[in-house]
Design a protein around this motif. Structure first.
Motif, PDB file in Angstrom:
ATOM      1  N   SER A  11       0.842  -1.210   0.000  1.00 20.47           N
ATOM      2  CA  SER A  11       0.000   0.000   0.000  1.00 20.47           C
ATOM      3  C   SER A  11       0.864   1.243   0.000  1.00 20.47           C
ATOM      4  CB  SER A  11      -0.906   0.016   1.221  1.00 20.47           C
ATOM      5  OG  SER A  11      -1.708  -1.126   1.239  1.00 20.47           O
ATOM      6  N   THR A  12       1.898   1.238   0.814  1.00 23.20           N
ATOM      7  CA  THR A  12       2.771   2.407   0.891  1.00 23.20           C
ATOM      8  C   THR A  12       3.498   2.615  -0.428  1.00 23.20           C
ATOM      9  OG1 THR A  12       3.130   1.760   3.168  1.00 23.20           O
ATOM     10  CG2 THR A  12       4.518   3.519   2.321  1.00 23.20           C
ATOM     11  N   ASN A  52       1.985   4.878  -2.859  1.00 23.08           N
ATOM     12  CA  ASN A  52       1.897   6.293  -2.509  1.00 23.08           C
ATOM     13  C   ASN A  52       3.198   7.058  -2.659  1.00 23.08           C
ATOM     14  OD1 ASN A  52      -0.773   6.224  -1.969  1.00 23.08           O
ATOM     15  ND2 ASN A  52      -0.607   6.653   0.218  1.00 23.08           N
ATOM     16  N   PRO A  97       1.515  10.481  -4.893  1.00 22.81           N
ATOM     17  CA  PRO A  97       0.471   9.520  -4.507  1.00 22.81           C
ATOM     18  C   PRO A  97      -0.781   9.733  -5.343  1.00 22.81           C
ATOM     19  CG  PRO A  97       0.484  11.347  -2.980  1.00 22.81           C
ATOM     20  CD  PRO A  97       1.571  11.616  -3.974  1.00 22.81           C
TER      21      PRO A  97
HETATM   22  C1  LIG Z   1      -2.084   6.611   0.317  1.00 18.01           C
HETATM   23  O1  LIG Z   1      -2.610   7.867  -0.066  1.00 18.01           O
HETATM   24  C2  LIG Z   1      -4.026   7.940  -0.024  1.00 18.01           C
HETATM   25  C3  LIG Z   1      -4.445   9.318  -0.501  1.00 18.01           C
HETATM   26  O2  LIG Z   1      -3.804   9.672  -1.690  1.00 18.01           O
HETATM   27  C4  LIG Z   1      -4.530   7.676   1.397  1.00 18.01           C
HETATM   28  O3  LIG Z   1      -5.933   7.662   1.390  1.00 18.01           O
HETATM   29  C5  LIG Z   1      -3.998   6.331   1.876  1.00 18.01           C
HETATM   30  O4  LIG Z   1      -4.349   6.134   3.224  1.00 18.01           O
HETATM   31  C6  LIG Z   1      -2.480   6.252   1.744  1.00 18.01           C
HETATM   32  N1  LIG Z   1      -2.030   4.911   2.103  1.00 18.01           N
HETATM   33  C7  LIG Z   1      -0.924   4.654   2.806  1.00 18.01           C
HETATM   34  C8  LIG Z   1      -0.654   3.230   3.130  1.00 18.01           C
HETATM   35  O5  LIG Z   1      -0.160   5.518   3.178  1.00 18.01           O
END
Ligand SMILES: *[C@@H]1O[C@H](CO)[C@@H](O)[C@H](O)[C@H]1NC(C)=O
Ligand SMILES: Cc1cc2nc3c(=O)[nH]c(=O)nc-3n(C[C@H](O)[C@H](O)[C@H](O)COP(=O)(O)OP(=O)(O)OC[C@H]3O[C@@H](n4cnc5c(N)ncnc54)[C@H](O)[C@@H]3O)c2cc1C
Ligand SMILES: *[C@@H]1O[C@H](CO)[C@@H](O)[C@H](O)[C@H]1NC(C)=O
Length: 496
Positions: A187-188, A191, A433
Motif C-alpha cells: 500500500s505504501t 503512494n 500519490p
Molecule cells: C495513500 O494515499 C491515499 C491518498 O492519496 C490515502 O488515502 C492512503 O491512506 C495512503 N495509504 C498509505 C498506506 O499511506
C-alpha cells in the motif's frame, strides 16, 4: 418470554427478506460483454467461462486487432514484438496460458548491456562473468545483491495472489487486492516514488541514478518518480529466465478467445447505458445496452454484466457512459511511447564504444539532452528467421517519447536501410500519490484496467481478469464471504 418472541419475529422477517433477495437474483446471468481483446479481455473471457460454465454467452468486442498492446510490426518480411515483449518466469497466469494453449516459448537471448548518460557509457557489461561482478561491486558496492534480495522479497508477497485466487477469493478495489498481497508494504509503495522507496530501503543515490533510472526509462519510459510498486515490478525484469511466446505474444490472446468459446465481435463500442426491461415471468430486470459501430453500421446489444478491458483514458477508448450517477469518466492520461525499428549499423562512436562495439542493449540515464530512452538489438518473433543477417547489421528497437527525426537516426546509425515505426499510448503516466480508479464502475460494470495504475504488465491484466471473473460472480450470487477478506495468508494456512 416477550423478548424471545420478538426476536423470533425479527429473525423470520430477516430470513424472508433474504429469501426474497435470493429469489430475485437466483437466475444465472445469461450474457456478458467484454470490451477489448488484449491480454486483459481475452483472459477475462477465459476465466469467465471457467467460473460461469458453458451456458453463458460471452461477447468480446474489439475495434482493432486481437492482442491490443501485444502486437508485432513487420520489417522486411519478419515480425518483431512492438509492444509487451517479455514475461517474468514467476508470472503464473501467463505460464498457465501458454501451457494450456500449447504455445512454444523462447528466451530473449543473451544481451550485452550498456548504460549511456548522454556522453559516455557509465556501465558496460563484458563477456566475462567475473569482470561484470567486479565492475558491479566497484561501482555500486552490494546494491545489486541487495536489489535481487529486495525484489525476491516482493515477489514472495506478490505470489500470494495465486493462492487467493485458487481459493476463489476476490477484491473489490485495486487497493484491497494489493493490500491482501503485500499488506502496508505494498500500500505504501503505491503512494511514494520508487526513488523514495529505494532510499528508505538503503540503496545508494548512484545506484538509483544509474541502474534504477535506466530500468524505469526502458520499461515505462518515465523517471524514478513513478510509484514504488510499478518501479519494483520494473526492477524484476533484471531477473533471469525471462521469456516470450514463439511467434508473438499476441498468440496468447487469440488462443484464449478461441479456448473460451467466446464470440469475437469486430466493432468499436461507443456507449453503455442502463435499461430496465420487463421479464417474461413478471417484474423487471436491469440490463446494460452496449452501442457499437461495426462494418455494417451502428448496432446494439443487451448484457447482464459488462467488463471494460481497455484503458478509459483520453484518446484510447472513447466510450460514453450515458446517464450514470455519479458519472463515469476518463481516468489517468497515458504516456506516449514510440517504438522505432531500424535495420542498420549502429554508430559506435556516438556511444563512446570501442570498435567493434559489442553492445546489444543500451539503456540511458535521465539526461534532458537525450532524445531516446533505450536502444536494443532484437530478433524476430519466429526463431528460424534469425540467422540470415550479417553481424553488425542487426535490427534495433529504439524507445523514445517523441518520434525520431532523420538527423537523430543519422546520429545513432552509421548506415541503415529500413525503418518501421509504431506509436503507442503505452501505460499510465505514474504520479504518486494517487488514487486507483475503481474496479466496480457501476453495479455490474467492471473496470479491468484499474490495476494498471498500480503497474501495467501482461500478468497484471491477467490477475485483474481473474479477479473480476470471481468478483462479478460472487456479487451476482451475493457470496460476500469471498470478497475483500482480511488476513487471507493466515487463514489459508489452515485451509490446506
Ligand atoms: C495513500 O494515499 C491515499 C491518498 O492519496 C490515502 O488515502 C492512503 O491512506 C495512503 N495509504 C498509505 C498506506 O499511506
Ligand atoms: C511498448 C510497450 C512495451 C511493453 N512491454 C511490456 C513487457 O515487456 N512485459 C509486460 O508484461 N508488459 C509490457 N507492456 C505492458 C503490456 O503490454 C500491457 O500492460 C498489456 O498488454 C495491457 O493489456 P490489456 O488487455 O489490459 O490492454 P490492451 O492491450 O490495450 O487491450 C485493449 C483492447 O481494447 C480495444 N479497444 C479499445 N477501445 C475499444 C472500444 N471502444 N471498442 C472496442 N474495442 C476497444 C483496443 O483496440 C485493444 O485491443 C508494454 C507495453 C508497451 C506499450
Ligand atoms: C556518429 O556519432 C558521432 C559522435 O556523436 C557523430 O559525430 C557522427 O556524426 C555520427 N554519425 C556517423 C555517421 O558517424
Amino acid at each position: 418470554m416477550q423478548v424471545s418472541v420478538g426476536f423470533l419475529a425479527v429473525a423470520c422477517v430477516l430470513s424472508a427478506l433474504r429469501a426474497g433477495e435470493a429469489d430475485e437474483l437466483q437466475y444465472p446471468p445469461s450474457r456478458i460483454a467484454v470490451v477489448g481483446a488484449g491480454i486483459g479481455g481475452s483472459s477475462a473471457a477465459y476465466f469467465l467461462r471457467q467460473k460461469y460454465g458453458k451456458h453463458i454467452q460471452i461477447d468480446v468486442f474489439e475495434k482493432g486487432e486481437v492482442g491490443g498492446r501485444l502486437a508485432t510490426v513487420d520489417m522486411e518480411g519478419h515480425q518483431y514484438e512492438a509492444g509487451g515483449s517479455i514475461v517474468h518466469p514467476l508470472n503464473l497466469h501467463m505460464k498457465t496460458f501458454v501451457k494450456e494453449l500449447g504455445l512454444p516459448v523462447k528466451s530473449p537471448g543473451d544481451s550485452r548491456l550498456g548504460i549511456y548518460n548522454g556522453e559516455e557509457l557509465v556501465f558496460h557489461e563484458s563477456d566475462w562473468f567475473l569482470i561484470n561482478l567486479l565492475k558491479m561491486l566497484w561501482n555500486y558496492g552490494f546494491n545489486f545483491l541487495r536489489m535481487y534480495m529486495w525484489v525476491e522479497d516482493m515477489l514472495d508477497k506478490f505470489m500470494r495472489i495465486y493462492r487467493y485466487q485458487t481459493f476463489d477469493y476476490s477484491f473489490s478495489s485495486t487497493e484491497s487486492l494489493l493490500h491482501a498481497m503485500g499488506g502496508n508494504d505494498f500500500s505504501t509503495k503505491l503512494n511514494v516514488t520508487i526513488e523514495e522507496t529505494m532510499h528508505k530501503a538503503g540503496f545508494s543515490q548512484k545506484f538509483v541514478d544509474d541502474i534504477v533510472s535506466a530500468t524505469m526509462r526502458v520499461n515505462y519510459c518515465q523517471g524514478v518518480d513513478i510509484n514504488g510498486f510499478v518501479g519494483a515490478v520494473s526492477l524484476s525484469c533484471l531477473d533471469s529466465g525471462l521469456w516470450a511466446v514463439e511467434g508473438g505474444n499476441k498468440l496468447v490472446c487469440s488462443g484464449l478467445i478461441y479456448a473460451s468459446k467466446a464470440q469475437l465481435i469486430q466493432g468499436t463500442v461507443t456507449s453503455v447505458q442502463e435499461k430496465v426491461r420487463p421479464m417474461k415471468s413478471g417484474g423487471t430486470v436491469k440490463l446494460y445496452e452496449l452501442s457499437y459501430e461495426s462494418s455494417t453500421g451502428p448496432q446494439m446489444e443487451m448484457y447482464d454484466i459488462v467488463i471494460i478491458a481497455t484503458p478509459l483514458s483520453k484518446g484510447v477508448s472513447d466510450i460514453k457512459f450515458v446517464d450514470f450517477n455519479p458519472p463515469i469518466q476518463n481516468f489517468k492520461n497515458y504516456q506516449q511511447v514510440v517504438a522505432t525499428f531500424v535495420h542498420g549499423q549502429i554508430n559506435a562512436s556516438f556511444f563512446g564504444c570501442a570498435q567493434p562495439c559489442d553492445l546489444s542493449d543500451v539503456l540511458t540515464t535521465n539526461n534532458r539532452k537525450l532524445f531516446f530512452n533505450s536502444i536494443g538489438a532484437v530478433s524476430p518473433v519466429k526463431s528460424e528467421a534469425k540467422s540470415s543477417k550479417p553481424v553488425n547489421h542487426k535490427v534495433w528497437k529504439i524507445f523514445s517519447v517523441e518520434p525520431l527525426a532523420k538527423d537523430q537516426l543519422n546520429l545513432l546509425f552509421e548506415s541503415y536501410h529500413a525503418v518501421s515505426v509504431k506509436n503507442w499510448l503505452a501505460y499510465p503516466q505514474y504520479n504518486p500519490p494517487e488514487k486507483m480508479p475503481p474496479i466496480i464502475l457501476h453495479d455490474r460494470i467492471y473496470y479491468l484496467n484499474s490495476i494498471e495504475l498500480a503497474a501495467s504488465a501482461m500478468e497484471m491484466s491477467a490477475i485483474s481478469a481473474k479477479n473480476i471473473a470471481l468478483l462479478s460472480h460472487h456479487r451476482w450470487y451475493r457470496k460476500t464471504d469471498r470478497i475483500d477478506q482480511e488476513d487471507l495468508t493466515e487463514r489459508l494456512k489452515s485451509e490446506l
